[in-house]
Design a protein around this motif. Structure first.
Motif, PDB file in Angstrom:
ATOM      1  N   GLY A 148     -59.992 -41.666  18.671  1.00 17.39           N
ATOM      2  CA  GLY A 148     -60.250 -40.358  18.055  1.00 17.39           C
ATOM      3  C   GLY A 148     -61.381 -39.656  18.775  1.00 17.39           C
ATOM      4  N   SER A 149     -61.933 -38.645  18.114  1.00  7.56           N
ATOM      5  CA  SER A 149     -62.956 -37.837  18.779  1.00  7.56           C
ATOM      6  C   SER A 149     -64.368 -38.315  18.446  1.00  7.56           C
ATOM      7  CB  SER A 149     -62.807 -36.372  18.344  1.00  7.56           C
ATOM      8  OG  SER A 149     -62.974 -36.260  16.951  1.00  7.56           O
ATOM      9  N   GLY A 183     -70.721 -36.034  14.925  1.00  2.00           N
ATOM     10  CA  GLY A 183     -69.471 -35.877  14.190  1.00  2.00           C
ATOM     11  C   GLY A 183     -68.314 -36.487  14.966  1.00  2.00           C
ATOM     12  N   GLY A 184     -67.094 -36.091  14.590  1.00  2.25           N
ATOM     13  CA  GLY A 184     -65.903 -36.603  15.268  1.00  2.25           C
ATOM     14  C   GLY A 184     -65.253 -37.709  14.447  1.00  2.25           C
ATOM     15  N   SER A 185     -63.911 -37.727  14.448  1.00  2.00           N
ATOM     16  CA  SER A 185     -63.174 -38.678  13.607  1.00  2.00           C
ATOM     17  C   SER A 185     -63.530 -40.125  13.911  1.00  2.00           C
ATOM     18  CB  SER A 185     -61.667 -38.456  13.780  1.00  2.00           C
ATOM     19  OG  SER A 185     -61.295 -38.552  15.147  1.00  2.00           O
ATOM     20  N   ALA A 186     -63.706 -40.471  15.194  1.00  6.97           N
ATOM     21  CA  ALA A 186     -63.964 -41.872  15.547  1.00  6.97           C
ATOM     22  C   ALA A 186     -65.329 -42.323  15.030  1.00  6.97           C
ATOM     23  CB  ALA A 186     -63.867 -42.072  17.058  1.00  6.97           C
ATOM     24  N   VAL A 243     -63.625 -48.947  19.549  1.00 12.52           N
ATOM     25  CA  VAL A 243     -63.420 -47.502  19.695  1.00 12.52           C
ATOM     26  C   VAL A 243     -62.894 -47.146  21.085  1.00 12.52           C
ATOM     27  CG1 VAL A 243     -64.569 -45.258  19.776  1.00 12.52           C
ATOM     28  CG2 VAL A 243     -65.222 -46.920  18.041  1.00 12.52           C
ATOM     29  N   VAL A 244     -61.887 -46.291  21.113  1.00 12.25           N
ATOM     30  CA  VAL A 244     -61.443 -45.670  22.358  1.00 12.25           C
ATOM     31  C   VAL A 244     -61.691 -44.166  22.233  1.00 12.25           C
ATOM     32  CG1 VAL A 244     -59.456 -45.149  23.837  1.00 12.25           C
ATOM     33  CG2 VAL A 244     -59.730 -47.430  22.874  1.00 12.25           C
ATOM     34  N   GLY A 245     -62.465 -43.630  23.179  1.00 13.04           N
ATOM     35  CA  GLY A 245     -62.780 -42.205  23.119  1.00 13.04           C
ATOM     36  C   GLY A 245     -63.497 -41.752  24.374  1.00 13.04           C
ATOM     37  N   VAL A 246     -63.915 -40.497  24.347  1.00 13.15           N
ATOM     38  CA  VAL A 246     -64.598 -39.964  25.532  1.00 13.15           C
ATOM     39  C   VAL A 246     -65.764 -39.069  25.079  1.00 13.15           C
ATOM     40  CG1 VAL A 246     -63.032 -37.962  25.695  1.00 13.15           C
ATOM     41  CG2 VAL A 246     -64.254 -38.735  27.738  1.00 13.15           C
ATOM     42  N   VAL A 247     -66.882 -39.180  25.807  1.00 17.75           N
ATOM     43  CA  VAL A 247     -68.029 -38.308  25.531  1.00 17.75           C
ATOM     44  C   VAL A 247     -68.522 -37.709  26.848  1.00 17.75           C
ATOM     45  CG1 VAL A 247     -68.762 -39.569  23.460  1.00 17.75           C
ATOM     46  CG2 VAL A 247     -69.678 -40.234  25.710  1.00 17.75           C
ATOM     47  N   GLY A 248     -69.367 -36.688  26.745  1.00 22.19           N
ATOM     48  CA  GLY A 248     -69.921 -36.056  27.935  1.00 22.19           C
ATOM     49  C   GLY A 248     -71.309 -36.597  28.260  1.00 22.19           C
ATOM     50  N   GLU A 249     -71.878 -36.018  29.288  1.00 27.85           N
ATOM     51  CA  GLU A 249     -73.185 -36.512  29.753  1.00 27.85           C
ATOM     52  C   GLU A 249     -74.296 -36.230  28.738  1.00 27.85           C
ATOM     53  OE1 GLU A 249     -72.521 -35.589  34.495  1.00 27.85           O
ATOM     54  OE2 GLU A 249     -72.515 -33.985  32.970  1.00 27.85           O
ATOM     55  N   SER A 262     -65.538 -43.885  27.181  1.00 26.96           N
ATOM     56  CA  SER A 262     -65.948 -43.486  28.529  1.00 26.96           C
ATOM     57  C   SER A 262     -66.835 -42.251  28.497  1.00 26.96           C
ATOM     58  CB  SER A 262     -64.724 -43.254  29.430  1.00 26.96           C
ATOM     59  OG  SER A 262     -63.726 -42.538  28.750  1.00 26.96           O
ATOM     60  N   LYS A 263     -67.809 -42.264  29.371  1.00 34.91           N
ATOM     61  CA  LYS A 263     -68.710 -41.130  29.526  1.00 34.91           C
ATOM     62  C   LYS A 263     -68.323 -40.464  30.841  1.00 34.91           C
ATOM     63  CE  LYS A 263     -73.599 -40.123  28.910  1.00 34.91           C
ATOM     64  NZ  LYS A 263     -74.794 -40.750  28.334  1.00 34.91           N
ATOM     65  N   VAL A 264     -68.005 -39.182  30.772  1.00 34.52           N
ATOM     66  CA  VAL A 264     -67.532 -38.500  31.977  1.00 34.52           C
ATOM     67  C   VAL A 264     -68.340 -37.213  32.182  1.00 34.52           C
ATOM     68  CG1 VAL A 264     -65.178 -39.425  31.669  1.00 34.52           C
ATOM     69  CG2 VAL A 264     -65.744 -37.167  30.755  1.00 34.52           C
ATOM     70  N   PRO A 265     -68.296 -36.661  33.401  1.00 35.42           N
ATOM     71  CA  PRO A 265     -69.034 -35.432  33.674  1.00 35.42           C
ATOM     72  C   PRO A 265     -68.577 -34.304  32.741  1.00 35.42           C
ATOM     73  CG  PRO A 265     -68.274 -36.411  35.719  1.00 35.42           C
ATOM     74  CD  PRO A 265     -67.599 -37.164  34.609  1.00 35.42           C
ATOM     75  N   GLY A 266     -69.539 -33.546  32.251  1.00 39.53           N
ATOM     76  CA  GLY A 266     -69.214 -32.442  31.343  1.00 39.53           C
ATOM     77  C   GLY A 266     -69.918 -32.635  30.008  1.00 39.53           C
ATOM     78  N   LYS A 267     -69.513 -31.814  29.029  1.00 35.07           N
ATOM     79  CA  LYS A 267     -70.162 -31.861  27.725  1.00 35.07           C
ATOM     80  C   LYS A 267     -69.243 -32.475  26.666  1.00 35.07           C
ATOM     81  CE  LYS A 267     -73.176 -28.636  26.550  1.00 35.07           C
ATOM     82  NZ  LYS A 267     -73.675 -27.325  26.083  1.00 35.07           N
ATOM     83  N   THR A 268     -69.861 -33.034  25.658  1.00 31.37           N
ATOM     84  CA  THR A 268     -69.143 -33.645  24.538  1.00 31.37           C
ATOM     85  C   THR A 268     -68.441 -32.556  23.714  1.00 31.37           C
ATOM     86  OG1 THR A 268     -70.758 -35.438  24.480  1.00 31.37           O
ATOM     87  CG2 THR A 268     -69.497 -35.068  22.462  1.00 31.37           C
ATOM     88  N   PHE A 269     -67.300 -32.906  23.145  1.00 30.70           N
ATOM     89  CA  PHE A 269     -66.543 -32.037  22.225  1.00 30.70           C
ATOM     90  C   PHE A 269     -67.500 -31.423  21.194  1.00 30.70           C
ATOM     91  CE2 PHE A 269     -63.455 -32.189  18.400  1.00 30.70           C
ATOM     92  CZ  PHE A 269     -62.967 -30.923  18.657  1.00 30.70           C
TER      93      PHE A 269
END
Lengths: 302, 302
Positions: A8-9, A27-30, A45-51, A72-79
């Motif tokens: 989830g998010s 926040g976020g469902s996850a 947990v499976v999800g993605v966040v930003g820097e 996973s943490k990837v380039p960019g901003k979190t939801f």
């Protein structure tokens, strides 16, 4: 122990309600799901966040024993979601949705997540829900949520997911939208006819209505809470309490388990709404839940 | 036996819902209330009708042992309401209200009505509710209903009535309107603070929330009914089942009695909504109610 996999998010929410406002709160469902479920069971947990994702927000889940190796943490901003509630707080008005890194979310399960017994597919695109499900070997019990956005633009794909799950947790407005039914009572059997054995329709301040193919309806009100501070995350908290309780039973769930799980989800959600973001939820103990359950039983006992 | 006095409207309703429509079908709070209450107790009606009131509609109440000696027939036409429901049927859209003979209603109790033990003041002008109450000698238990119209134009007078009753039955929107509260849970204690020992907030498809000064909340969902044909009169039916049950206990009501009365009101109302007008309600037997109660208990049992 039976592990729960949730996809989830993870998000930052800016929320205003009649009780006040918060800016970029966790926040976020996850997050809501994991905090609730981890009170009973091991969560992955499976999800993605930003820097910009804060180390303290990792720590919060980590301190609850949640396995974050699928995050996973990837380039960019979190939801980021911005919303406001007015009046009876039954419906959020979305002011802004910035998907950011969530836009290209491609859920990949770490090898050791693939044997998860319980799986919860929170509200993400139906294709991604399917993609997660394909990576899990032989789950005992799979649940899902969805939202109006996917019902309107990806209904066919969503119906493919519905065929593969044991249970749907969905809010009342979305249950009506998905089925075209006039109310939750007539929507419920139309949803189980699409595949799942059972559906739990979340009714906000009015509680929940579960329906199972074998035993029909199970309906109860919400715990009476005079002041709702922020209803955000109540549904994901319900799902977390529900799955956390189920997984802790260490067996394939029966209808009796599902009923108890509804109660646990409902008690847990009654805490979430008493403060902004995950503030109240992250402090709840099993003792708090037991105490609230005793109060609740007084409210519903004839 | 404990007699129930009810004062309210006798009407002809023209109603359209997604299930169809009826023209000038029997309606009015006193009719729904009396049909429901007379299944358990003796009922006395105070009201007014016009020259068009059908003999069969007298006969219907008469056949249930209802004492109609407080019902006056005067020159003019019977109160007529025209409304329509759409979608989830939670709210009626009023298309026409013709007060007719109801406009100059001046409730006078026959002498033998003045010793009534139970009194229900259905939704009429607060002054008239007071006028009725002044004519009753020493009632054991008094309940009342009201509506948004009186809350907006006669709030002060309404608060005078609230001080003199034991219980208020009111719908959720009106409870919020009366108190300014954001939800039923916070509205309930504000209403009992105005005078009555207890309040029952009717929540339509979601059931009811009772609150009493001494024992707090008692909340349960409605019986699940997949197809609601016509919700008109459900609230007055609830009140009738509630008072009918209470009066049949032949004692000053305890909270335990009030709880059972809520269930009876709710079971009775679940019949009313299954057909237009009083069609379903007028056929309900005690056996039907017992059967439905058994089904309901399965729905709410953990």
């Amino acid at each position: 122990m039976s592990e729960i996999l949730v996809v989830g998010s993870l998000a930052y929410d800016s929320i205003s309600t009649p009780s006040g406002k918060v800016d970029r709160a966790l926040g976020g469902s996850a997050n809501y799901f994991s905090l609730a479920a981890s009170l009973f069971s091991k969560v992955r947990v499976v999800g993605v966040v930003g820097e910009d994702y804060d180390q303290n927000d990792y720590e919060l889940l980590h301190s609850r024993g949640v396995d974050l190796s699928g995050l996973s943490k990837v380039p960019g901003k979190t939801f980021h979601w911005e919303g406001s509630y007015e009046g009876d707080l039954n419906e959020a008005k979305t002011l802004k949705t910035e998907l950011n890194v969530f836009e290209h979310f491609n859920p990949q399960l770490p090898e050791h997540f693939k044997d998860s017994s319980f799986v919860f597919l929170a509200n993400i695109a139906p294709e991604l829900q399917l993609q997660v499900l394909e990576q899990v070997k032989s789950p005992k019990f799979v649940g899902m949520d969805t939202m109006n956005f996917w019902i309107s633009i990806k209904k066919e794909k969503l119906i493919d997911v519905l065929k593969k799950v044991d249970l749907v947790l969905i809010n009342e407005g979305e249950a009506k939208m998905l089925t075209g039914a006039a109310n939750a009572i007539s929507a419920a059997p139309l949803i189980t006819a699409m595949g799942p054995q059972a559906v739990v329709i979340k009714r906000g301040e009015y509680g929940f209505a579960m329906y199972s193919k074998t035993e029909g309806y199970f309906i109860l009100p919400a715990m009476p809470i005079p002041t709702v501070v922020d209803p955000t995350g109540a549904g994901d908290t319900f799902a977390g309490g529900f799955f956390g309780y189920l997984a802790a039973q260490k067996t394939v769930p029966t209808i009796a388990h599902l009923k108890q799980a509804c109660i646990m989800g409902s008690m847990m959600a009654s805490h979430t709404i008493q403060d902004f973001s995950v503030r109240a939820l992250s402090k709840v103990t099993l003792g708090d839940l037991e105490k609230r359950l005793a109060e609740y039983k007084k409210v519903i006992t004839i």
